[in-house]
Design an enzyme around this catalytic site. Structure first.
Site, short mmCIF file in Angstrom:
data_model
loop_
_atom_site.label_atom_id
_atom_site.label_comp_id
_atom_site.label_asym_id
_atom_site.label_seq_id
_atom_site.Cartn_x
_atom_site.Cartn_y
_atom_site.Cartn_z
N ASN A 9 0.86 -1.18 0.00
CA ASN A 9 0.00 0.00 0.00
C ASN A 9 0.90 1.23 0.00
O ASN A 9 1.50 1.56 1.03
CB ASN A 9 -0.90 -0.03 1.25
CG ASN A 9 -1.76 1.21 1.38
OD1 ASN A 9 -1.80 2.05 0.47
ND2 ASN A 9 -2.44 1.33 2.51
N LYS A 11 0.05 4.20 -0.18
CA LYS A 11 -0.60 5.36 0.44
C LYS A 11 -0.37 6.60 -0.46
O LYS A 11 -0.34 6.46 -1.68
CB LYS A 11 -0.11 5.56 1.87
CG LYS A 11 -0.26 4.27 2.69
CD LYS A 11 -0.04 4.43 4.17
CE LYS A 11 -0.19 3.07 4.84
NZ LYS A 11 -0.06 3.16 6.30
N HIS A 98 -9.52 1.18 5.05
CA HIS A 98 -8.21 1.32 5.72
C HIS A 98 -8.37 2.21 6.95
O HIS A 98 -9.16 3.15 6.94
CB HIS A 98 -7.19 1.92 4.75
CG HIS A 98 -5.79 1.84 5.27
ND1 HIS A 98 -5.31 2.74 6.20
CD2 HIS A 98 -4.81 0.94 5.05
CE1 HIS A 98 -4.07 2.40 6.51
NE2 HIS A 98 -3.73 1.32 5.82
N GLU A 100 -6.73 4.57 8.01
CA GLU A 100 -6.54 6.01 7.74
C GLU A 100 -7.81 6.62 7.14
O GLU A 100 -8.11 7.79 7.39
CB GLU A 100 -5.31 6.21 6.84
CG GLU A 100 -4.03 5.93 7.64
CD GLU A 100 -2.89 5.31 6.84
OE1 GLU A 100 -2.90 5.35 5.60
OE2 GLU A 100 -1.98 4.75 7.49
N GLU A 170 -5.24 -4.93 10.58
CA GLU A 170 -4.18 -3.94 10.78
C GLU A 170 -4.41 -3.20 12.09
O GLU A 170 -5.19 -2.24 12.13
CB GLU A 170 -4.19 -2.92 9.63
CG GLU A 170 -3.95 -3.53 8.27
CD GLU A 170 -3.38 -2.51 7.28
OE1 GLU A 170 -2.32 -2.79 6.72
OE2 GLU A 170 -3.97 -1.43 7.12
N GLY A 176 2.73 2.27 10.74
CA GLY A 176 3.67 3.38 10.56
C GLY A 176 4.40 3.76 11.83
O GLY A 176 5.02 4.81 11.90
N SER A 216 3.61 -2.23 10.20
CA SER A 216 5.05 -2.28 10.36
C SER A 216 5.67 -3.64 9.98
O SER A 216 6.64 -4.08 10.59
CB SER A 216 5.46 -1.89 11.78
OG SER A 216 5.08 -0.54 12.04
P1 13P Z 1 3.14 0.31 7.65
O1 13P Z 1 3.62 -0.99 7.04
O2 13P Z 1 3.85 1.51 7.12
O3 13P Z 1 3.04 0.25 9.12
O4 13P Z 1 1.62 0.49 7.10
C1 13P Z 1 0.73 -0.55 7.23
C2 13P Z 1 -0.48 -0.21 6.46
O5 13P Z 1 -1.24 0.66 6.84
C3 13P Z 1 -0.72 -0.94 5.22
O6 13P Z 1 -2.00 -0.67 4.71
#
Ligand code: 13P
Length: 255
Positions: A9, A11, A98, A100, A170, A176, A216
């Site tokens: 992803n 983002k 997601h 976010e 997740e 992150g 992560s």
């Molecule tokens: P990270 O791997 O950067 O923690 O992000 C995970 C994520 O949100 C994947 O959709």
């Protein structure tokens, strides 16, 4: 055997030029180094979808996904992207819900159910995300919350339709932050999700559904996470922006 998947992803990262360079590097490394039956999905920003799909070419392993879609079919929704538009440029999958999107765009239950429906109606695979914030885990209510997230946006589906969905667990506190769930925490929650699916749809159906872990994931922890019996792959953020590391993560998924 459930399909094993490692999805990246991106983002809201990379310029178009950087994205093309990353894709070309990745395609080369994956074709050279990855064996077995693991599938790779690159979930890239909307403006890059068609180009990245062309760069990936006719790969049987790698495909391209979107990071969101509208709950509406078409019409006066300025700035939105319809599932039918993704279908029309041959994008086979889309991330839905997601954390976010939940956190910054107030997306939740019923809305996400509509997005899942419209994705499926257009033949797209929804990658439906669930996961708890830190304070919920600290109150020991994480299993209840994740069961509810799965119920409210997926449990209206038929047994046939749910098998078209990929679920990604997740935990928000691991996204992150560099703080990964332990393999045991990931396995425990994946088993909870699968049991919940089995309670609604039966064990046979539940056993066919791919459940990814995200938060992560990196080349150092992927082996241990992917070795868990109910972890069928990963949804990778930051580490998917680096070709060497993402390829190593994909290679950690034994399939
Ligand atoms: P990270 O791997 O950067 O923690 O992000 C995970 C994520 O949100 C994947 O959709």
């Amino acid at each position: 055997m459930r399909q094993k998947i490692v999805a990246g992803n991106w983002k809201m990262n990379k310029t178009f030029q950087e994205g093309k360079a990353l894709t070309s590097e990745l395609v080369g490394m994956i074709n050279d180094e990855v064996r077995g039956n693991v599938k790779v999905i690159l979930c890239v920003p909307f403006p890059y979808l068609d180009t990245v799909r062309s760069l990936v070419g006719q790969s049987s392993r790698i495909s391209v996904g979107a990071q969101n879609c509208s709950e509406h079919a078409s019409g006066a929704y300025t700035g939105e992207v319809a599932a039918s538009m993704l279908k029309s440029i041959e994008i086979p999958s889309v991330i839905i819900g997601h954390s976010e999107r939940r956190q910054y765009f107030a997306e939740a239950g019923v809305l996400l159910a509509k997005k899942v429906d419209i994705a499926l109606a257009n033949g797209l695979t929804p990658i439906y995300c669930c996961g708890e914030p830190l304070e919920v885990r600290e109150r020991n209510e994480h299993e209840t919350l994740v069961r509810k997230q799965v119920e409210e946006s997926l449990f209206h589906l038929s047994a046939e339709a749910i098998q078209q969905v990929v679920i990604a667990y997740e935990p928000v506190w691991a996204i992150g932050t560099g703080k990964t769930a332990t393999a045991q925490q990931a396995q425990d929650m994946h088993a909870v999700i699968r049991q919940h699916l089995a309670g609604k749809y039966g064990k046979t159906v539940a056993e066919t559904i791919t459940i990814l872990y995200g938060g992560s994931v990196n080349a150092g922890n992927a082996n241990e996470l992917f070795a868990c019996p109910d972890v069928d792959g990963g949804l990778v953020g930051g580490a998917s922006l680096k070709s060497r590391e993402f390829t190593d993560i994909i290679k950690a998924m034994k399939a």
